[in-house]
Design a protein around this motif. Structure first.
Motif, mmCIF file in Angstrom:
data_model
loop_
_atom_site.group_PDB
_atom_site.id
_atom_site.type_symbol
_atom_site.label_atom_id
_atom_site.label_comp_id
_atom_site.label_asym_id
_atom_site.label_seq_id
_atom_site.Cartn_x
_atom_site.Cartn_y
_atom_site.Cartn_z
ATOM 1 N N ARG A 62 1.600 -4.789 -3.611
ATOM 2 C CA ARG A 62 1.728 -6.016 -4.415
ATOM 3 C C ARG A 62 1.134 -7.212 -3.680
ATOM 4 O O ARG A 62 0.428 -8.041 -4.283
ATOM 5 C CB ARG A 62 3.212 -6.241 -4.733
ATOM 6 C CG ARG A 62 3.514 -7.461 -5.581
ATOM 7 C CD ARG A 62 4.990 -7.472 -5.900
ATOM 8 N NE ARG A 62 5.392 -8.678 -6.611
ATOM 9 C CZ ARG A 62 6.639 -8.914 -7.025
ATOM 10 N NH1 ARG A 62 7.594 -8.017 -6.791
ATOM 11 N NH2 ARG A 62 6.936 -10.030 -7.666
ATOM 12 N N ILE A 63 1.395 -7.311 -2.394
ATOM 13 C CA ILE A 63 0.869 -8.413 -1.587
ATOM 14 C C ILE A 63 -0.652 -8.339 -1.495
ATOM 15 O O ILE A 63 -1.352 -9.350 -1.665
ATOM 16 C CB ILE A 63 1.491 -8.389 -0.174
ATOM 17 C CG1 ILE A 63 2.996 -8.715 -0.249
ATOM 18 C CG2 ILE A 63 0.783 -9.388 0.740
ATOM 19 C CD1 ILE A 63 3.723 -8.557 1.068
ATOM 20 N N ILE A 64 -1.180 -7.138 -1.249
ATOM 21 C CA ILE A 64 -2.628 -6.972 -1.101
ATOM 22 C C ILE A 64 -3.355 -7.332 -2.397
ATOM 23 O O ILE A 64 -4.358 -8.067 -2.387
ATOM 24 C CB ILE A 64 -2.961 -5.527 -0.687
ATOM 25 C CG1 ILE A 64 -2.465 -5.261 0.743
ATOM 26 C CG2 ILE A 64 -4.471 -5.270 -0.779
ATOM 27 C CD1 ILE A 64 -2.623 -3.833 1.195
ATOM 28 N N ILE A 65 -2.849 -6.816 -3.525
ATOM 29 C CA ILE A 65 -3.479 -7.115 -4.819
ATOM 30 C C ILE A 65 -3.418 -8.608 -5.115
ATOM 31 O O ILE A 65 -4.398 -9.204 -5.588
ATOM 32 C CB ILE A 65 -2.800 -6.306 -5.943
ATOM 33 C CG1 ILE A 65 -3.123 -4.822 -5.787
ATOM 34 C CG2 ILE A 65 -3.255 -6.799 -7.319
ATOM 35 C CD1 ILE A 65 -2.422 -3.919 -6.771
ATOM 36 N N SER A 66 -2.284 -9.235 -4.816
ATOM 37 C CA SER A 66 -2.138 -10.667 -5.055
ATOM 38 C C SER A 66 -3.121 -11.470 -4.216
ATOM 39 O O SER A 66 -3.755 -12.422 -4.710
ATOM 40 C CB SER A 66 -0.701 -11.111 -4.742
ATOM 41 O OG SER A 66 0.230 -10.441 -5.569
ATOM 42 N N LEU A 67 -3.278 -11.092 -2.958
ATOM 43 C CA LEU A 67 -4.203 -11.801 -2.072
ATOM 44 C C LEU A 67 -5.655 -11.604 -2.502
ATOM 45 O O LEU A 67 -6.456 -12.543 -2.474
ATOM 46 C CB LEU A 67 -4.011 -11.326 -0.630
ATOM 47 C CG LEU A 67 -2.723 -11.780 0.064
ATOM 48 C CD1 LEU A 67 -2.614 -11.144 1.445
ATOM 49 C CD2 LEU A 67 -2.675 -13.295 0.171
#
Length: 240
Positions: free
Chosen positions: A4-9
């Motif tokens: 989730r963090i990677i996709i958001s970034l």
């Protein structure tokens, strides 16, 4: 959470780079990057993830119930039927099933109902308990339920296919929109310095990204059939 963090970034970075390209100001790019990453993390990713999880569990539930009914009708052995049905579960489903290994089949099915969250699964467990009490040909009792489940699953598949079409179309539209931004930036060429100094140009540029993130959030909620920013969504995302 890491995914989730990677996709958001990544999505936030794409927005930030486009903002910098359009406005030629690193501060604007940074603001769009941060706002975009937060918007994806809190507003876009949860409903999309909930929709995909719900769709996967609906398919799991369909396979599990069909496999259990057929296996039990042939073997009349609850343990064999449960084991055969559990083979079709995802890794998450198998972990759930393995955590219930010390329980009886009735208790396991009841607990899996909380995992699947499908209304017809409760009908299936009630039918199974009725079969244990009354005996007879299980397949005869289960045939109406199987027909209803198969029809419901076909309807669900058609609806999910339409949703995926809408998702592809939505992504293509915003991809084209990003290409237009690149085109506008380089089409201005020698006039860019004077145009970019305009307050209206900056405001319109920032509004574009604000509307893009808000639009993506609304679309994600519509896709997942969630109520926008409602607490009930924490439970709704598991429905199938």
């Amino acid at each position: 959470m890491t995914r989730r963090i990677i996709i958001s970034l990544i999505l936030g970075l794409i927005g930030g780079l486009l903002a910098y390209l359009l406005l030629s100001e690193w501060l604007y790019g940074l603001v769009v990057l941060v706002v975009g990453a937060l918007a994806v993390f809190f507003l876009v990713y949860p409903p999309i993830d909930g929709w995909l999880k719900s769709s996967r569990r609906a398919e799991e539930c369909f396979r599990f119930v069909n496999s259990f009914i057929v296996s039990y009708a042939v073997s009349e052995n609850p343990e064999e039927a449960y084991s055969a049905a559990a083979l079709g579960l995802s890794e998450e489903g198998k972990e759930q099933a393995e955590s219930l290994v010390n329980l009886g089949v009735e208790e396991r099915l009841s607990s899996l109902g909380e995992y699947f969250q499908a209304p017809y699964f409760r009908m299936f467990t009630s039918l199974y308990l009725f079969q244990l009490e009354q005996g007879g040909r299980f397949l005869d009792k289960a045939e109406p339920l199987l027909h209803e489940i198969n029809q419901g699953y076909e309807d669900l598949q058609l609806r999910e296919k339409e949703k995926r079409k809408h998702l592809v179309g939505w992504a293509a539209m915003w991809g084209l929109s990003a290409l237009i931004i690149v085109f506008v930036r380089f089409a201005l060429n020698n006039n860019y310095a004077s145009v970019s100094a305009s307050t209206a140009y900056v405001v319109i540029g920032l509004l574009y990204f604000a509307l893009a993130y808000l639009g993506c959030a609304f679309f994600a909620y519509r896709l997942a059939e969630w109520k926008f920013l409602k607490k009930e969504n924490s439970g709704e995302k598991e429905k199938v």
